[in-house]
Design a protein around this motif. Sequence first.
Motif, PDB file in Angstrom:
ATOM      1  N   PRO A   1     -19.078   2.551  31.631  1.00  0.00           N
ATOM      2  CA  PRO A   1     -20.164   1.570  31.749  1.00  0.00           C
ATOM      3  C   PRO A   1     -20.297   1.042  33.180  1.00  0.00           C
ATOM      4  CG  PRO A   1     -18.238   0.548  30.750  1.00  0.00           C
ATOM      5  CD  PRO A   1     -17.910   2.013  30.925  1.00  0.00           C
ATOM      6  N   PRO A   2     -21.463   0.475  33.515  1.00  0.00           N
ATOM      7  CA  PRO A   2     -21.721   0.025  34.896  1.00  0.00           C
ATOM      8  C   PRO A   2     -20.640  -0.901  35.448  1.00  0.00           C
ATOM      9  CG  PRO A   2     -23.557  -0.576  33.417  1.00  0.00           C
ATOM     10  CD  PRO A   2     -22.622   0.269  32.633  1.00  0.00           C
ATOM     11  N   GLU A   3     -20.093  -1.772  34.596  1.00  0.00           N
ATOM     12  CA  GLU A   3     -19.100  -2.728  35.096  1.00  0.00           C
ATOM     13  C   GLU A   3     -17.780  -2.040  35.444  1.00  0.00           C
ATOM     14  OE1 GLU A   3     -20.612  -2.786  32.161  1.00  0.00           O
ATOM     15  OE2 GLU A   3     -19.259  -3.257  30.510  1.00  0.00           O
TER      16      GLU A   3
ATOM     17  N   GLU B   1     -22.723   5.809  32.414  1.00  0.00           N
ATOM     18  CA  GLU B   1     -22.447   5.605  30.990  1.00  0.00           C
ATOM     19  C   GLU B   1     -22.812   6.865  30.200  1.00  0.00           C
ATOM     20  OE1 GLU B   1     -23.744   1.788  29.518  1.00  0.00           O
ATOM     21  OE2 GLU B   1     -22.043   1.844  28.147  1.00  0.00           O
TER      22      GLU B   1
ATOM     23  N   LEU C   1     -33.668  -9.486  41.748  1.00  0.00           N
ATOM     24  CA  LEU C   1     -32.775  -9.202  42.872  1.00  0.00           C
ATOM     25  C   LEU C   1     -33.342  -8.064  43.707  1.00  0.00           C
ATOM     26  CD1 LEU C   1     -29.429  -9.292  40.867  1.00  0.00           C
ATOM     27  CD2 LEU C   1     -30.084 -10.934  42.648  1.00  0.00           C
TER      28      LEU C   1
ATOM     29  N   ARG D   1     -24.918  -5.708  35.067  1.00  0.00           N
ATOM     30  CA  ARG D   1     -25.829  -5.927  33.936  1.00  0.00           C
ATOM     31  C   ARG D   1     -26.225  -7.397  33.933  1.00  0.00           C
ATOM     32  NH1 ARG D   1     -24.494  -1.844  29.591  1.00  0.00           N
ATOM     33  NH2 ARG D   1     -22.296  -1.311  29.772  1.00  0.00           N
TER      34      ARG D   1
ATOM     35  N   THR E   1     -27.464  -7.960  47.591  1.00  0.00           N
ATOM     36  CA  THR E   1     -28.778  -8.161  46.997  1.00  0.00           C
ATOM     37  C   THR E   1     -29.216  -9.583  47.333  1.00  0.00           C
ATOM     38  OG1 THR E   1     -27.801  -8.903  44.902  1.00  0.00           O
ATOM     39  CG2 THR E   1     -28.435  -6.582  45.043  1.00  0.00           C
TER      40      THR E   1
ATOM     41  N   ALA F   1     -27.686 -18.999  44.166  1.00  0.00           N
ATOM     42  CA  ALA F   1     -28.215 -17.629  44.077  1.00  0.00           C
ATOM     43  C   ALA F   1     -27.096 -16.597  44.150  1.00  0.00           C
ATOM     44  CB  ALA F   1     -29.227 -17.389  45.197  1.00  0.00           C
TER      45      ALA F   1
ATOM     46  N   GLU G   1     -26.329 -12.710  42.186  1.00  0.00           N
ATOM     47  CA  GLU G   1     -25.981 -11.628  43.118  1.00  0.00           C
ATOM     48  C   GLU G   1     -24.559 -11.118  42.820  1.00  0.00           C
ATOM     49  OE1 GLU G   1     -28.804 -13.721  46.526  1.00  0.00           O
ATOM     50  OE2 GLU G   1     -26.645 -13.593  46.900  1.00  0.00           O
TER      51      GLU G   1
ATOM     52  N   TYR H   1     -17.118 -13.293  30.583  1.00  0.00           N
ATOM     53  CA  TYR H   1     -16.807 -13.286  32.016  1.00  0.00           C
ATOM     54  C   TYR H   1     -16.799 -14.716  32.539  1.00  0.00           C
ATOM     55  CZ  TYR H   1     -17.579  -8.234  32.678  1.00  0.00           C
ATOM     56  OH  TYR H   1     -17.485  -6.864  32.647  1.00  0.00           O
TER      57      TYR H   1
ATOM     58  N   TYR I   1     -31.484 -12.821  45.779  1.00  0.00           N
ATOM     59  CA  TYR I   1     -32.163 -13.406  44.626  1.00  0.00           C
ATOM     60  C   TYR I   1     -33.482 -14.019  45.078  1.00  0.00           C
ATOM     61  CZ  TYR I   1     -32.390 -16.080  40.211  1.00  0.00           C
ATOM     62  OH  TYR I   1     -32.728 -16.599  38.990  1.00  0.00           O
TER      63      TYR I   1
ATOM     64  N   ARG J   1     -24.072   3.892  38.879  1.00  0.00           N
ATOM     65  CA  ARG J   1     -24.223   3.124  37.637  1.00  0.00           C
ATOM     66  C   ARG J   1     -25.415   3.559  36.793  1.00  0.00           C
ATOM     67  NH1 ARG J   1     -23.104  -3.072  39.757  1.00  0.00           N
ATOM     68  NH2 ARG J   1     -20.885  -3.132  39.250  1.00  0.00           N
TER      69      ARG J   1
ATOM     70  N   GLN K   1     -33.404   1.553  40.145  1.00  0.00           N
ATOM     71  CA  GLN K   1     -32.829   2.221  38.967  1.00  0.00           C
ATOM     72  C   GLN K   1     -33.834   3.189  38.344  1.00  0.00           C
ATOM     73  OE1 GLN K   1     -31.774  -1.341  36.838  1.00  0.00           O
ATOM     74  NE2 GLN K   1     -29.656  -1.343  37.571  1.00  0.00           N
TER      75      GLN K   1
ATOM     76  N   VAL L   1     -33.811  -4.198  42.179  1.00  0.00           N
ATOM     77  CA  VAL L   1     -32.766  -3.414  41.515  1.00  0.00           C
ATOM     78  C   VAL L   1     -33.381  -2.530  40.430  1.00  0.00           C
ATOM     79  CG1 VAL L   1     -30.872  -3.728  39.878  1.00  0.00           C
ATOM     80  CG2 VAL L   1     -30.861  -4.999  42.041  1.00  0.00           C
ATOM     81  N   GLU L   2     -34.335  -3.085  39.684  1.00  0.00           N
ATOM     82  CA  GLU L   2     -34.951  -2.330  38.581  1.00  0.00           C
ATOM     83  C   GLU L   2     -35.780  -1.155  39.098  1.00  0.00           C
ATOM     84  OE1 GLU L   2     -34.869  -5.647  38.730  1.00  0.00           O
ATOM     85  OE2 GLU L   2     -33.665  -6.123  36.954  1.00  0.00           O
TER      86      GLU L   2
ATOM     87  N   GLN M   1     -22.702   2.331  44.611  1.00  0.00           N
ATOM     88  CA  GLN M   1     -22.383   1.744  43.312  1.00  0.00           C
ATOM     89  C   GLN M   1     -23.624   1.692  42.405  1.00  0.00           C
ATOM     90  OE1 GLN M   1     -19.366  -1.490  43.081  1.00  0.00           O
ATOM     91  NE2 GLN M   1     -21.124  -2.757  42.616  1.00  0.00           N
ATOM     92  N   ASP M   2     -24.748   1.245  42.946  1.00  0.00           N
ATOM     93  CA  ASP M   2     -25.959   1.136  42.126  1.00  0.00           C
ATOM     94  C   ASP M   2     -26.457   2.510  41.689  1.00  0.00           C
ATOM     95  OD1 ASP M   2     -26.066  -1.602  42.124  1.00  0.00           O
ATOM     96  OD2 ASP M   2     -27.489  -1.760  43.785  1.00  0.00           O
TER      97      ASP M   2
ATOM     98  N   MET N   1     -20.608  -7.235  40.539  1.00  0.00           N
ATOM     99  CA  MET N   1     -19.358  -7.043  39.817  1.00  0.00           C
ATOM    100  C   MET N   1     -19.552  -6.508  38.403  1.00  0.00           C
ATOM    101  SD  MET N   1     -16.990  -8.305  42.036  1.00  0.00           S
ATOM    102  CE  MET N   1     -15.644  -8.846  40.994  1.00  0.00           C
ATOM    103  N   ILE N   2     -20.674  -6.810  37.777  1.00  0.00           N
ATOM    104  CA  ILE N   2     -20.884  -6.393  36.383  1.00  0.00           C
ATOM    105  C   ILE N   2     -21.988  -5.341  36.305  1.00  0.00           C
ATOM    106  CG2 ILE N   2     -21.268  -7.191  34.011  1.00  0.00           C
ATOM    107  CD1 ILE N   2     -20.561 -10.039  34.909  1.00  0.00           C
TER     108      ILE N   2
END
Lengths: 346, 346
Positions: free
Chosen positions: A213-215, A207, A236, B261, A224, B249, B253, B192, A226, A203, A150, A146-147, A199-200, B258-259
Amino acid sequence: MRLLKAFSITACIRTVAALFLLAACVHVQAQTDPLPSWNDGPAKKAIIDFVQATTTQGSPNFVPPPERIATFDQDGTLWVEHPMYTQVMYVLERVPAVVKAKPELAKVAPFSTVLEVLKGDRAAIAKLTEKDLIELLAATSTGMSVETFQAEAKKWLAEAKDPRWKKPYTELTYLPMQEVLKYLRASGYRTYIVTGGGQDFVRVYSEATYGIPPEQVVGTAGGTKYGYSKDGKPFLTKEPKLLLNDNNAGKPEGIHLMIGRRPVAAFGNSTGDRQMLEYTKAGDGARLSMLVLHDDAKREYAYGPAKGLRDTKVGTFTQALYDEAAKKGWIVISMKDDWKKIFAFE
Amino acid sequence: MRLLKAFSITACIRTVAALFLLAACVHVQAQTDPLPSWNDGPAKKAIIDFVQATTTQGSPNFVPPPERIATFDQDGTLWVEHPMYTQVMYVLERVPAVVKAKPELAKVAPFSTVLEVLKGDRAAIAKLTEKDLIELLAATSTGMSVETFQAEAKKWLAEAKDPRWKKPYTELTYLPMQEVLKYLRASGYRTYIVTGGGQDFVRVYSEATYGIPPEQVVGTAGGTKYGYSKDGKPFLTKEPKLLLNDNNAGKPEGIHLMIGRRPVAAFGNSTGDRQMLEYTKAGDGARLSMLVLHDDAKREYAYGPAKGLRDTKVGTFTQALYDEAAKKGWIVISMKDDWKKIFAFE
């Protein structure tokens, strides 16, 4: 006893101070046009009337703050989507990096087609099918952490420029819609993006670009997985597995999954937003469903095919959607007539 | 000119008033224990130290408000999960209604088994496999509109009572954890729920029970399908299709989905929360990962099997998890030693 007395005085001062603040704010708000880039007309009036009806205590259509949810499509509603969605441009422009890592792909379609497009053969873009795009999306946007995704998307967004305006894509947001976002938030609404885009991806900049914000971004989402790096650090990995196709009926489904409340206001611009607008408007009380019509070829683009405008596969606004809007009280925003300015940089 | 002057005076009064409010609040907060139901000890200290470190301007571990995300498992972390998860009780107690609508199910397992359990043969509950529970969940909680499900769950929650305390399940929340939720929110955190339980089920009562709105509930989630009633009104039908298994896991994920972050603080009580705590703690800066250990047989229940407590399939806290917590700096909360009171009604 002394503490209690001190407390009462403090409480009193706080109440007076709060009333003062309230009065000052009401005063300031009454004097300021919340939508300065909008021409006076039915669209602007509908937004202001809706906000006043749903946020004035004692109004029959008052909506309690926790239920104030407004959802916005992104492409074509908040920013430019022509000639091609920004995320598709990202996917295409990531292909050389993918081919560099796996040179054998250079001669295989759809990668070879994209390389032709990037060399300047813009017409070749028409050869790409939806299946091709899904394959390109998987190759460029999954199989990494994910990082990493991004960081790559962020870097591209900082460098890439729209060919017509020669500006970063994130500057091609519509000023009048930014005003609507701010006006709704100042009125106690939470603003969500509900996009067919990834979505990713959205996000990464939502912001900074929209104050969302991402949420509060609901989009087409993949799974994803883990797992752990060699040194045992958990992370992830983005997988090529579709969890939510956030288009058409997928929009209300995605809203239920991610928000769990029916929106009170919804904004879109194409057939992909039809169900979201319908779902929003079908709730009780005052509801606002609006559609942006791209009818300004000079300042932006003009496409429909509603109202005899040019037909397009990117952000299609059919005559049927236009007729349904009229029938159901969804308000159409004419970019040409309703917007004084389109971009902040104009 | 006059307007400008009036504005400056207003601005001045507002600044003074704001400072007054701030001073009053700081004064009140300094005098009040945010966690009155907690005994002094390492767990309470860890929470307070964490909040101070992450919310004090200039602290090396300061976390900007938008990033202040705290996630809480529900069953066994926020409320009682023994002898059986509340949602499983709901599913079992819905079976008679399902059988009434389809009488042919009365003699078919697992429906027949559940009817035996409800007649008083509590031991028969052990016959139910995970596959059975999934079948029962589908039969009782899907194939209906979202609104019908919400109304049925709400009605049951208002009437059903825990057999030991003879109180509605929603009153069996842990007061010390309610204090943590409030303390974190008062410190700018968004709280949350991240639960293995059904997202739609928990959303029915999360706002009234924990002050957590539906959009801040992440849970095991099924798909919905958008459609129309006979009179053309759109609605969503709950489908027996799993989108997110929010356990193990699935928790990180689900948090990403959903968030979007990584949480700064996370609370759990069983092996199902291990990855969420690990993911949270692996972020940079100050992080808080905590586990509730049920070691109070007298006031609640005692189970592990960590620390030689009774083994259980409902909210398993293994010795391996206990050892990992010690090694990685996740703090174990002893219900017996750390909590002065367990329930608000005590």
